[in-house]
Scaffold this motif. Structure first.
Motif, mmCIF file in Angstrom:
data_model
loop_
_atom_site.group_PDB
_atom_site.id
_atom_site.type_symbol
_atom_site.label_atom_id
_atom_site.label_comp_id
_atom_site.label_asym_id
_atom_site.label_seq_id
_atom_site.Cartn_x
_atom_site.Cartn_y
_atom_site.Cartn_z
ATOM 1 N N GLY A 137 0.821 -1.236 -0.104
ATOM 2 C CA GLY A 137 -0.009 0.010 -0.078
ATOM 3 C C GLY A 137 0.737 1.395 0.055
ATOM 4 O O GLY A 137 1.993 1.350 0.469
ATOM 5 N N VAL A 138 0.531 2.108 -0.657
ATOM 6 C CA VAL A 138 1.381 3.438 -0.901
ATOM 7 C C VAL A 138 0.345 4.588 -0.728
ATOM 8 O O VAL A 138 -0.628 4.925 -1.056
ATOM 9 C CB VAL A 138 2.069 3.569 -2.305
ATOM 10 N N ALA A 182 -2.545 12.679 5.254
ATOM 11 C CA ALA A 182 -2.192 11.613 4.288
ATOM 12 C C ALA A 182 -3.221 10.982 3.793
ATOM 13 O O ALA A 182 -4.297 10.735 4.161
ATOM 14 C CB ALA A 182 -1.163 10.496 5.188
ATOM 15 N N THR A 183 -3.041 10.358 2.537
ATOM 16 C CA THR A 183 -3.894 10.210 1.618
ATOM 17 C C THR A 183 -3.430 8.642 0.927
ATOM 18 O O THR A 183 -2.217 8.947 0.463
ATOM 19 C CB THR A 183 -4.764 10.762 0.859
ATOM 20 N N GLY A 184 -4.084 7.554 0.833
ATOM 21 C CA GLY A 184 -3.561 6.456 -0.116
ATOM 22 C C GLY A 184 -3.555 6.894 -1.338
ATOM 23 O O GLY A 184 -4.415 7.763 -2.212
ATOM 24 N N ALA A 234 -1.737 5.091 4.531
ATOM 25 C CA ALA A 234 -2.227 6.325 4.915
ATOM 26 C C ALA A 234 -2.248 6.605 6.329
ATOM 27 O O ALA A 234 -1.664 7.507 7.058
ATOM 28 C CB ALA A 234 -3.664 6.719 4.094
ATOM 29 N N LEU A 235 -2.619 5.698 6.859
ATOM 30 C CA LEU A 235 -2.595 5.586 8.585
ATOM 31 C C LEU A 235 -1.391 5.477 9.226
ATOM 32 O O LEU A 235 -1.035 6.239 10.060
ATOM 33 C CB LEU A 235 -3.290 4.322 9.191
ATOM 34 N N ILE A 236 -0.218 4.794 8.370
ATOM 35 C CA ILE A 236 0.997 4.772 8.723
ATOM 36 C C ILE A 236 1.510 6.155 8.533
ATOM 37 O O ILE A 236 2.295 6.493 9.579
ATOM 38 C CB ILE A 236 1.862 3.568 8.145
ATOM 39 N N LEU A 237 1.549 6.779 7.385
ATOM 40 C CA LEU A 237 2.090 7.872 7.222
ATOM 41 C C LEU A 237 1.372 9.178 8.082
ATOM 42 O O LEU A 237 1.951 10.218 8.612
ATOM 43 C CB LEU A 237 1.953 8.321 5.754
#
Length: 154
Positions: free
Chosen positions: A18-19, A29-31, A129-132
């Motif tokens: 996932g990026v 942050a968004t996917g 996105a949650l990670i970022l």
């Protein structure tokens, strides 16, 4: 003037990556996409295109710690793969604890009446996105703490 933030969040799995990206201000942050991991070279070329397009200067990778906080087999695999990516892309990496991000991504989808079992790639993007987002929030807290600290004897 605030510094532009150009980070890419990655949720690395065995089958997919996932990026996610962030706005230049580092608030949201968004996917972006999900890369199907066919080969290292293919993954590298897809990431390189995104990095060039977005002017990325840092990779933020979710590290799947065990629930007790230890680094298990999967986390070591992610570290190894990430270091290989970092060297090939000539970009630094920072790791973020990603425990439960996929679970939270699935819960968000369920709340939106989207089937997680039919949208694995979307789960990976949302998890990235949650990670970022976690990295961005931690970064803001660190910067705020540094700017509010005043040396006693300057």
């Amino acid at each position: 003037m605030t510094q532009k933030i150009a980070a890419l969040g990655l949720d690395i799995g065995r089958k997919r990556i996932g990026v996610a990206g962030c706005d230049g201000t580092g608030l949201i942050a968004t996917g972006i996409t999900t890369i199907e991991s066919k080969s290292f070279a293919d993954t590298l070329s897809q990431l390189q295109a995104i990095i060039e397009e977005r002017g990325v200067s840092l990779l933020v990778v979710g590290l799947p710690y065990s629930m007790d906080g230890s680094i298990g087999f999967q986390a070591r695999q992610v570290q190894k793969f990430s270091k290989r990516l970092s060297a090939a892309l000539h970009l630094p990496i920072e790791f973020v604890d990603e425990r439960l991000t996929s679970y939270y991504a699935e819960q968000m989808m369920i709340e939106q009446n989207v089937s997680p079992s039919r949208n694995k790639g979307l789960i990976d993007r949302k998890a990235a996105a949650l990670i970022l987002q976690q990295w961005l929030e931690d970064r803001r807290k660190t910067i705020k703490a540094k700017t509010t600290e005043q040396p006693e004897n300057s």
